[in-house]
Design a protein around this motif. Structure first.
Motif, PDB file in Angstrom:
ATOM      1  N   THR A  80      19.883  11.670  33.971  1.00 19.63           N
ATOM      2  CA  THR A  80      20.217  13.136  34.700  1.00 19.63           C
ATOM      3  C   THR A  80      19.362  12.939  36.009  1.00 19.63           C
ATOM      4  N   PRO A  81      19.921  13.264  37.187  1.00 16.68           N
ATOM      5  CA  PRO A  81      19.277  13.179  38.650  1.00 16.68           C
ATOM      6  C   PRO A  81      18.115  14.205  38.571  1.00 16.68           C
ATOM      7  N   LYS A  82      18.150  15.234  37.814  1.00 13.14           N
ATOM      8  CA  LYS A  82      17.089  16.277  37.795  1.00 13.14           C
ATOM      9  C   LYS A  82      16.194  16.265  36.714  1.00 13.14           C
ATOM     10  N   LEU A  83      14.912  16.913  37.029  1.00 10.07           N
ATOM     11  CA  LEU A  83      13.770  16.987  35.881  1.00 10.07           C
ATOM     12  C   LEU A  83      14.443  17.935  34.835  1.00 10.07           C
ATOM     13  N   PRO A  84      14.328  17.711  33.630  1.00  9.48           N
ATOM     14  CA  PRO A  84      14.837  18.582  32.346  1.00  9.48           C
ATOM     15  C   PRO A  84      13.777  19.801  32.403  1.00  9.48           C
ATOM     16  N   HIS A  85      14.456  20.957  32.005  1.00 11.01           N
ATOM     17  CA  HIS A  85      13.696  21.898  31.707  1.00 11.01           C
ATOM     18  C   HIS A  85      12.910  21.760  30.294  1.00 11.01           C
ATOM     19  N   PHE A  86      11.570  22.168  30.487  1.00 14.82           N
ATOM     20  CA  PHE A  86      11.025  21.912  28.977  1.00 14.82           C
ATOM     21  C   PHE A  86       9.649  22.838  29.175  1.00 14.82           C
ATOM     22  N   ASP A  87       9.045  23.331  28.031  1.00 12.23           N
ATOM     23  CA  ASP A  87       7.778  23.958  28.181  1.00 12.23           C
ATOM     24  C   ASP A  87       7.056  22.960  28.074  1.00 12.23           C
ATOM     25  N   TRP A  88       6.103  22.243  29.055  1.00  9.59           N
ATOM     26  CA  TRP A  88       5.697  21.081  29.014  1.00  9.59           C
ATOM     27  C   TRP A  88       4.188  21.629  28.602  1.00  9.59           C
ATOM     28  N   THR A  89       3.600  20.661  27.690  1.00  9.35           N
ATOM     29  CA  THR A  89       2.211  21.061  27.027  1.00  9.35           C
ATOM     30  C   THR A  89       0.978  20.572  27.894  1.00  9.35           C
ATOM     31  N   GLY A  90       1.135  19.728  28.698  1.00  8.53           N
ATOM     32  CA  GLY A  90       0.174  19.297  29.516  1.00  8.53           C
ATOM     33  C   GLY A  90       0.525  19.122  31.104  1.00  8.53           C
ATOM     34  N   THR A  91      -0.379  18.548  31.812  1.00  8.04           N
ATOM     35  CA  THR A  91      -0.051  18.323  33.225  1.00  8.04           C
ATOM     36  C   THR A  91       1.009  17.058  33.466  1.00  8.04           C
ATOM     37  N   LEU A  92       1.098  16.317  32.525  1.00  9.38           N
ATOM     38  CA  LEU A  92       1.960  15.062  32.908  1.00  9.38           C
ATOM     39  C   LEU A  92       3.353  15.705  32.941  1.00  9.38           C
ATOM     40  N   ARG A  93       4.212  14.974  33.683  1.00 16.27           N
ATOM     41  CA  ARG A  93       5.703  15.117  33.634  1.00 16.27           C
ATOM     42  C   ARG A  93       6.319  13.770  33.642  1.00 16.27           C
ATOM     43  N   PRO A  94       7.696  13.762  33.056  1.00 15.31           N
ATOM     44  CA  PRO A  94       8.359  12.619  33.095  1.00 15.31           C
ATOM     45  C   PRO A  94       9.016  12.300  34.545  1.00 15.31           C
ATOM     46  N   TYR A  95       8.972  11.180  34.972  1.00 19.93           N
ATOM     47  CA  TYR A  95       9.596  10.499  36.405  1.00 19.93           C
ATOM     48  C   TYR A  95      10.779   9.719  36.074  1.00 19.93           C
ATOM     49  N   PRO A  96      11.804   9.589  37.129  1.00 22.88           N
ATOM     50  CA  PRO A  96      13.112   8.796  36.909  1.00 22.88           C
ATOM     51  C   PRO A  96      12.509   7.410  36.322  1.00 22.88           C
ATOM     52  N   ILE A  97      13.409   6.926  35.494  1.00 22.81           N
ATOM     53  CA  ILE A  97      13.366   5.394  35.396  1.00 22.81           C
ATOM     54  C   ILE A  97      14.339   4.568  35.910  1.00 22.81           C
ATOM     55  N   SER A  98      14.205   3.506  35.909  1.00 21.52           N
ATOM     56  CA  SER A  98      15.132   2.227  36.596  1.00 21.52           C
ATOM     57  C   SER A  98      16.183   1.786  35.545  1.00 21.52           C
ATOM     58  N   SER A  99      16.993   0.999  36.060  1.00 26.58           N
ATOM     59  CA  SER A  99      18.009   0.717  35.192  1.00 26.58           C
ATOM     60  C   SER A  99      17.244  -0.606  34.165  1.00 26.58           C
ATOM     61  N   LYS A 100      17.952  -0.771  33.185  1.00 24.95           N
ATOM     62  CA  LYS A 100      17.421  -1.573  32.089  1.00 24.95           C
ATOM     63  C   LYS A 100      17.438  -3.113  32.710  1.00 24.95           C
ATOM     64  N   CYS A 101      16.254  -3.736  32.244  1.00 23.16           N
ATOM     65  CA  CYS A 101      15.991  -5.278  32.540  1.00 23.16           C
ATOM     66  C   CYS A 101      17.178  -6.153  31.709  1.00 23.16           C
ATOM     67  N   GLU A 102      17.530  -7.222  32.638  1.00 21.24           N
ATOM     68  CA  GLU A 102      18.359  -8.147  32.170  1.00 21.24           C
ATOM     69  C   GLU A 102      17.555  -9.106  31.005  1.00 21.24           C
ATOM     70  N   VAL A 103      18.367  -9.671  30.259  1.00 22.02           N
ATOM     71  CA  VAL A 103      17.937 -10.718  29.487  1.00 22.02           C
ATOM     72  C   VAL A 103      18.563 -11.854  29.609  1.00 22.02           C
ATOM     73  N   PRO A 104      18.169 -13.004  29.829  1.00 20.98           N
ATOM     74  CA  PRO A 104      18.991 -14.115  30.137  1.00 20.98           C
ATOM     75  C   PRO A 104      19.865 -14.677  28.612  1.00 20.98           C
ATOM     76  N   PRO A 105      21.021 -15.283  28.914  1.00 16.15           N
ATOM     77  CA  PRO A 105      21.822 -15.557  27.917  1.00 16.15           C
ATOM     78  C   PRO A 105      21.071 -16.462  26.868  1.00 16.15           C
ATOM     79  N   HIS A 106      20.220 -17.424  27.379  1.00 15.30           N
ATOM     80  CA  HIS A 106      19.773 -18.270  26.350  1.00 15.30           C
ATOM     81  C   HIS A 106      18.530 -17.945  25.376  1.00 15.30           C
ATOM     82  N   ILE A 107      18.381 -16.521  25.352  1.00 19.01           N
ATOM     83  CA  ILE A 107      17.497 -15.702  24.622  1.00 19.01           C
ATOM     84  C   ILE A 107      17.927 -15.240  23.550  1.00 19.01           C
ATOM     85  N   ASP A 108      17.492 -15.577  22.187  1.00 22.18           N
ATOM     86  CA  ASP A 108      17.932 -15.027  20.995  1.00 22.18           C
ATOM     87  C   ASP A 108      17.855 -13.531  20.780  1.00 22.18           C
TER      88      ASP A 108
END
Length: 402
Positions: free
Chosen positions: A94-122
Motif C-alpha cells: 500500500t502507498p499509505k502508512l497503515p492505521h494502527f495503535d502503535w505501541t512506541g515511537t517507531l513506525r514502518p517505512y516503505p520497502i523496496s522491491s524484492k532482491c533478485e537471486v541469480p539462476p545458478h543459486i540453489d
C-alpha cells in the motif's frame, strides 16, 4: 563578534546540463527545498533532456529526509519510486502508512522491491511461490533428527558462512544507514558465498534478513528508515547452502546508546551464553528457559513467550521447540547429533507482544526496547559446539568482549 555585510550578493545560476546562464528552476527541487545550484536550467529543452538522470536527485533527497520528520508525509512520495508499505505477511502493498495503535515511537517505512537471486543459486522450495512444501509435512516436525557425520560437516560449513554474512552486516551499521541497505549487504554477501537467503519469500517474507529496531522484538522488515544515533538494531541472518540452513542473530548499538539499552543488550547476550553453557546430552529442553528466565529476572527484565528456539538442518524450522521462559512445558532431552537454535528475546518492560499490520513485525506491548541474540548449536558427546560462533575476523562491537 564578526559583523555581517549590508550588501546583498547576486548569485548567477548556470544550467545543470549545459552550463549556460539560467533562470528556470526544477519545480520538484523547489518543493523539496534542494539547493538552487543543481536545480537550474536554461530552457525547457535542457530540463527535459536531463530529466532521466536529474530525477534521481529527488529520490536521494527523499531518502535522506527519512527519520527527520513526519514519516507518513515523507514516505508517501516514495511510492512513485516503487517503495510501498508491506501488508498481509508480505502478500500485499500500500502507498499509505497503515492505521494502527502503535505501541512506541517507531513506525514502518516503505520497502523496496524484492532482491533478485541469480539462476545458478540453489533455491529452497518456497523461493518462487512463498510456500514451503517439504517442511510442514516432515516427520522432523515431531521427532528430533540426529545428524550423521556428513550432515554435521554440512551444518558446520553453512554455520561459518552464516556467521561471515552477519559480520558483513555488522560492519556497515552506523547512524544514517537504512535497514534496506543492510538487507542488501546481507543479500549480496549470501549470494557471493553461493548461498540463498533463507528468509526471502519464506511464507512471503519480502526481504533477505530481519532487522528489528528498538521496540521490535523480532521479524522486522528492512525498509527505508535510516538508523539514528542511540538506536539498537538486531540483524537476523539465515543462509541456505548445499541444502542446509545456518541461523544466527545479534543486537548492535547504533552510535552512542543510553545505559539502560546497553544493560538490556548485554544481559540478553549473557542469557544466551548461560543457556549454551548448559547444553549437553541428557539436559531437558525445558530447562533452557529456566536458566534464561532466572538471569533476565535478576536484572529486572522480561522474557518473550511467543517465539522460541527451533530445530534446524535441511529444514529451516523443525523439532525441537525450545521456549526461553521459565515453567514451560517443552518435551524431550538433548542428544548428541541434534542441531537447534537458542535465541532469547528479552524486553526492558513487559513480556507481551503485538503484531504490526505487515503481519510479521512483533513489537513490545508497552513500546519499550527489546534485544535478542541467537546461535545454531550442535549437541556433542561431551557438550556443545557453537556452529555460528564468532570468528577471529568478526568485528569487535561488544565492549564486554574486549
Amino acid at each position: 563578534m564578526a559583523g555581517g555585510s549590508d550588501t546583498a550578493e547576486t548569485v548567477t545560476l548556470t544550467c545543470a546540463r549545459c552550463g549556460k546562464p539560467s533562470h528556470l528552476q526544477c519545480p520538484k527541487c523547489m518543493d523539496l527545498k534542494l539547493p538552487r545550484e543543481n536545480a537550474a536550467f536554461c530552457s525547457q529543452d535542457c530540463f527535459k533532456a536531463s530529466w532521466s538522470t536529474h530525477k534521481a536527485v529527488h529520490l536521494k533527497a527523499k531518502l535522506s529526509s527519512i527519520g527527520t520528520g513526519n514519516s507518513g508525509e515523507q514516505n508517501s512520495d516514495l511510492a512513485n519510486e516503487g517503495w510501498l508499505y508491506c501488508l498481509k505477511k508480505g502478500q500485499a502493498r500500500t502507498p499509505k502508512l497503515p492505521h494502527f495503535d502503535w505501541t512506541g515511537t517507531l513506525r514502518p517505512y516503505p520497502i523496496s522491491s524484492k532482491c533478485e537471486v541469480p539462476p545458478h543459486i540453489d533455491r529452497p522450495d518456497w523461493a518462487d511461490d512463498g510456500i514451503p512444501k517439504i517442511e510442514p509435512n516432515s516427520d522432523f516436525q515431531h521427532v528430533v533428527e540426529i545428524k550423521t557425520p556428513d550432515q554435521i560437516e554440512k551444518m558446520r560449513e553453512v554455520g561459518r558462512i552464516s556467521r561471515e554474512v552477519l559480520d558483513a552486516a555488522a560492519r556497515v551499521i552506523r547512524p544514517g544507514i537504512t535497514t534496506d541497505e543492510i538487507d542488501r549487504v546481507v543479500h549480496d554477501a549470501t549470494i557471493a558465498a553461493g548461498g540463498y537467503p533463507s528468509p526471502l519469500n519464506y511464507h512471503f517474507f519480502p526481504k533477505s534478513c530481519c532487522t528489528s529496531v528498538n521496540e521490535v522484538i523480532c521479524h522486522g522488515i528492512p525498509d527505508a528508515r535510516k538508523l539514528e544515533d542511540g538506536d539498537i538494531v538486531n540483524v537476523d541472518v539465515t543462509v541456505c547452502y548445499k541444502g542446509y540452513h545456518g541461523d544466527l542473530n545479534e543486537t548492535y548499538f547504533v552510535g552512542e546508546v543510553d545505559e539502560e539499552s546497553r544493560r538490556l543488550v548485554q544481559c540478553t547476550y549473557e542469557c544466551l551464553e548461560k543457556a549454551i553453557a548448559m547444553v549437553k546430552p541428557g539436559v531437558r529442553f525445558r530447562d533452557v528457559g529456566e536458566v534464561i528466565n532466572r538471569h533476565a529476572s535478576m536484572s529486572g527484565l522480561s522474557v518473550v513467550r511467543s517465539y522460541c528456539g527451533h530445530g534446524i538442518g535441511e529444514l529451516f524450522h523443525c523439532a525441537p521447540n525450545i521456549p526461553h521462559y521459565g515453567r514451560n512445558k517443552a518435551v524431550g532431552v538433548m542428544k548428541a547429533g541434534q542441531t537447534f537454535t537458542i535465541e532469547p528475546m528479552i524486553n526492558a518492560g513487559v513480556w507481551r507482544d503485538r503484531m504490526w499490520p505487515d503481519g510479521w513485525t512483533a513489537v513490545t506491548a508497552d513500546g519499550k526496547r527489546s534485544a535478542q541474540f541467537e546461535h545454531t548449536l550442535l549437541v556433542t558427546e561431551t557438550g556443545v559446539e557453537v556452529l555460528t560462533a564468532r570468528l577471529p575476523t568478526s568485528p569487535k562491537v561488544f565492549p564486554w568482549l574486549n
